[in-house]
Design an enzyme around this catalytic site. Structure first.
Site, PDB file in Angstrom:
ATOM      1  N   LYS A 178       0.955  -1.186  -0.082  1.00 56.84           N
ATOM      2  CA  LYS A 178       0.074   0.237  -0.103  1.00 56.84           C
ATOM      3  C   LYS A 178       0.961   1.266  -0.138  1.00 56.84           C
ATOM      4  O   LYS A 178       1.517   1.489   1.026  1.00 56.84           O
ATOM      5  CB  LYS A 178      -0.975   0.178   1.239  1.00 56.84           C
ATOM      6  CG  LYS A 178      -1.682   1.109   1.270  1.00 56.84           C
ATOM      7  CD  LYS A 178      -2.718   1.160   2.421  1.00 56.84           C
ATOM      8  CE  LYS A 178      -3.625   2.189   2.636  1.00 56.84           C
ATOM      9  NZ  LYS A 178      -4.622   2.213   3.628  1.00 56.84           N
ATOM     10  N   GLU A 212       7.215  -6.582   0.742  1.00 65.07           N
ATOM     11  CA  GLU A 212       5.914  -6.450   1.537  1.00 65.07           C
ATOM     12  C   GLU A 212       4.983  -7.640   1.227  1.00 65.07           C
ATOM     13  O   GLU A 212       4.272  -8.121   2.070  1.00 65.07           O
ATOM     14  CB  GLU A 212       5.333  -5.056   1.346  1.00 65.07           C
ATOM     15  CG  GLU A 212       5.998  -3.875   2.073  1.00 65.07           C
ATOM     16  CD  GLU A 212       5.892  -3.987   3.613  1.00 65.07           C
ATOM     17  OE1 GLU A 212       5.404  -4.989   4.117  1.00 65.07           O
ATOM     18  OE2 GLU A 212       6.456  -2.699   4.337  1.00 65.07           O
ATOM     19  N   LYS A 261      -2.249  -1.496  -3.728  1.00 64.92           N
ATOM     20  CA  LYS A 261      -2.848  -0.386  -3.726  1.00 64.92           C
ATOM     21  C   LYS A 261      -2.038   0.991  -3.567  1.00 64.92           C
ATOM     22  O   LYS A 261      -1.144   0.898  -2.855  1.00 64.92           O
ATOM     23  CB  LYS A 261      -4.056  -0.446  -2.465  1.00 64.92           C
ATOM     24  CG  LYS A 261      -4.858   0.656  -2.021  1.00 64.92           C
ATOM     25  CD  LYS A 261      -5.405   0.596  -0.617  1.00 64.92           C
ATOM     26  CE  LYS A 261      -6.081   1.715  -0.302  1.00 64.92           C
ATOM     27  NZ  LYS A 261      -6.595   1.828   1.025  1.00 64.92           N
TER      28      LYS A 261
HETATM   29  C1  PBG Z   1      -7.135   3.522   5.575  1.00 67.58           C
HETATM   30  C2  PBG Z   1      -7.622   3.257   4.034  1.00 67.58           C
HETATM   31  C3  PBG Z   1      -7.309   4.354   3.144  1.00 67.58           C
HETATM   32  C4  PBG Z   1      -8.146   4.055   1.993  1.00 67.58           C
HETATM   33  C5  PBG Z   1      -8.496   2.687   2.452  1.00 67.58           C
HETATM   34  N1  PBG Z   1      -8.150   2.376   3.642  1.00 67.58           N
HETATM   35  C6  PBG Z   1      -6.926   5.535   3.257  1.00 67.58           C
HETATM   36  C7  PBG Z   1      -5.493   5.993   3.583  1.00 67.58           C
HETATM   37  O1  PBG Z   1      -4.624   5.126   3.497  1.00 67.58           O
HETATM   38  O2  PBG Z   1      -5.197   7.203   3.764  1.00 67.58           O
HETATM   39  C8  PBG Z   1      -8.296   4.665   0.634  1.00 67.58           C
HETATM   40  C9  PBG Z   1      -9.165   4.110  -0.050  1.00 67.58           C
HETATM   41  C10 PBG Z   1      -9.525   4.840  -1.340  1.00 67.58           C
HETATM   42  O3  PBG Z   1      -8.726   6.284  -1.616  1.00 67.58           O
HETATM   43  O4  PBG Z   1     -10.410   4.494  -2.086  1.00 67.58           O
HETATM   44  N2  PBG Z   1      -8.123   2.890   6.361  1.00 67.58           N
END
Ligand code: PBG
Length: 334
Positions: free
Chosen positions: A207, A244, A259
């Site tokens: 992520k 990761e 992601k």
């Molecule tokens: C964290 C989380 C985020 C997203 C999903 N889970 C935000 C972040 O990491 O700042 C982002 C999802 C999206 O932008 O559609 N709980």
């Protein structure tokens, strides 16, 4: 000697003609290498505590913060559309330093989970975001140390409690999105100890610290100031993403995720080539917002752009895709 396929200009032209397989819609359909199915799509959904009607999210046209009532209807619609699952996010009324609402059985996410599971039956997989950022007043994904930094190991303790609370609420797949080191192993251990050995974990393994989460911050009314670069991955790093992925698999993740999706298709393709468990991708809020905004301006064909964007993520190797268009796309795939 003449190269194969390049008969001289006075002969019949090229021998090798890839266009033969593109000539008709039926032929193109037959030879398509990647196919989409509703079951490969997961819909992220927001549920807002105390809301009396659905609240539109201005940076994500068409997406709302649900009330518990509108959530039920939307879950039924998702099930009818045949999508594979939903991923729930809670928007609590009150936040504090440790994100108490995340572990409260009456906290909005746990309440929403019970309602969604009751509504969905066996039709789809009800999944929950396991991260503290929606619940903390500082907006970080973990708890803070005395210097205001994000405390990895103290956060793991909260994730363990949150994991058990979510399993107890009936979540059928926990999405670990906090990017703390050791989070998969910690939550796995907590679940196994609490008698939830059969609840699977989705590791948001790779992520990245991305600008494309912008609209999501509105969607969950994030209180974050600053950024998440001390725990989310640097967008410059491909090998670190692969590492990761490996770590989450080694810690026992049942599924791993990359992601955002569109700017990280190389990371996704690497993961798909090496991972022994399914690899998913999250087409995030900013990816959604860009296409909606361009389409609203008449600059791109909305449906084609949506279909192509998700197809590209599947082609790069995602077994399933989290996308805010899941239900609409499922309707087109049929
Ligand atoms: C964290 C989380 C985020 C997203 C999903 N889970 C935000 C972040 O990491 O700042 C982002 C999802 C999206 O932008 O559609 N709980």
């Amino acid at each position: 000697m003449t190269a194969p396929g390049a008969r001289g200009a006075r002969d019949a032209g090229p021998v090798l003609r890839p266009r033969r397989l593109r000539a008709t819609p039926a032929m193109r359909r037959l030879v398509a290498e990647t196919r989409q199915h509703a079951a490969d799509l997961v819909l992220p959904m927001f549920v807002r505590e105390g809301a009396s009607e659905p609240v539109p999210i201005s940076s994500m046209p068409g997406v709302v913060q649900h009330t518990t009532e509108s959530l039920k209807k939307a879950v039924a619609d998702a099930a009818a559309a045949g999508i594979g699952g939903i991923m729930l996010f809670g928007v609590p009324e009150h936040k504090d330093a440790i994100g108490s609402g995340a572990t409260d059985p009456d906290g909005i996410l746990n309440v929403a989970t019970r309602l969604a599971v009751a509504e969905a039956g066996d039709a789809l997989v009800v999944q929950t975001d396991l991260c503290l950022d929606e619940f903390t007043d500082h907006g970080h994904c973990g708890v803070l140390d005395a210097n205001g930094g994000v405390d990895n190991d103290a956060s793991l303790e909260r994730y363990r409690e949150m994991g058990v609370a979510q399993a107890e609420a009936g979540s059928q797949l926990l999405g670990l999105s906090g990017m703390m080191d050791g989070q998969v192993a910690a939550v796995r251990d907590a679940l196994d100890t609490a008698g939830h050995a059969n609840v699977p974990l989705l590791g948001y393994a790779a992520k990245y610290a991305s600008a494309f989460y912008g609209p999501f911050r509105e969607a969950v009314q994030s209180s974050l100031e600053g950024d998440r670069r001390s725990y989310q991955l640097d967008p410059a790093n491909r090998l670190e993403g692969a590492r990761e992925i490996d770590l989450d698999v080694a810690e026992g993740a049942d599924i791993v995720m990359v992601k955002p999706a569109m700017s990280y298709l190389d990371v996704l393709a690497d993961a798909a080539a090496s991972s022994p468990v399914p690899v998913w991708a999250y087409q995030v809020s900013g990816e959604y917002a860009m296409i909606e905004a361009a389409a609203a301006n008449g600059w791109i064909d909305r449906r084609r752009a949506i279909e192509e964007s998700v197809l590209g993520i599947r082609r790069a190797g995602a077994d399933a895709v989290l996308t805010y268009w899941a239900v609409e796309l499922a309707g087109w795939i049929r």
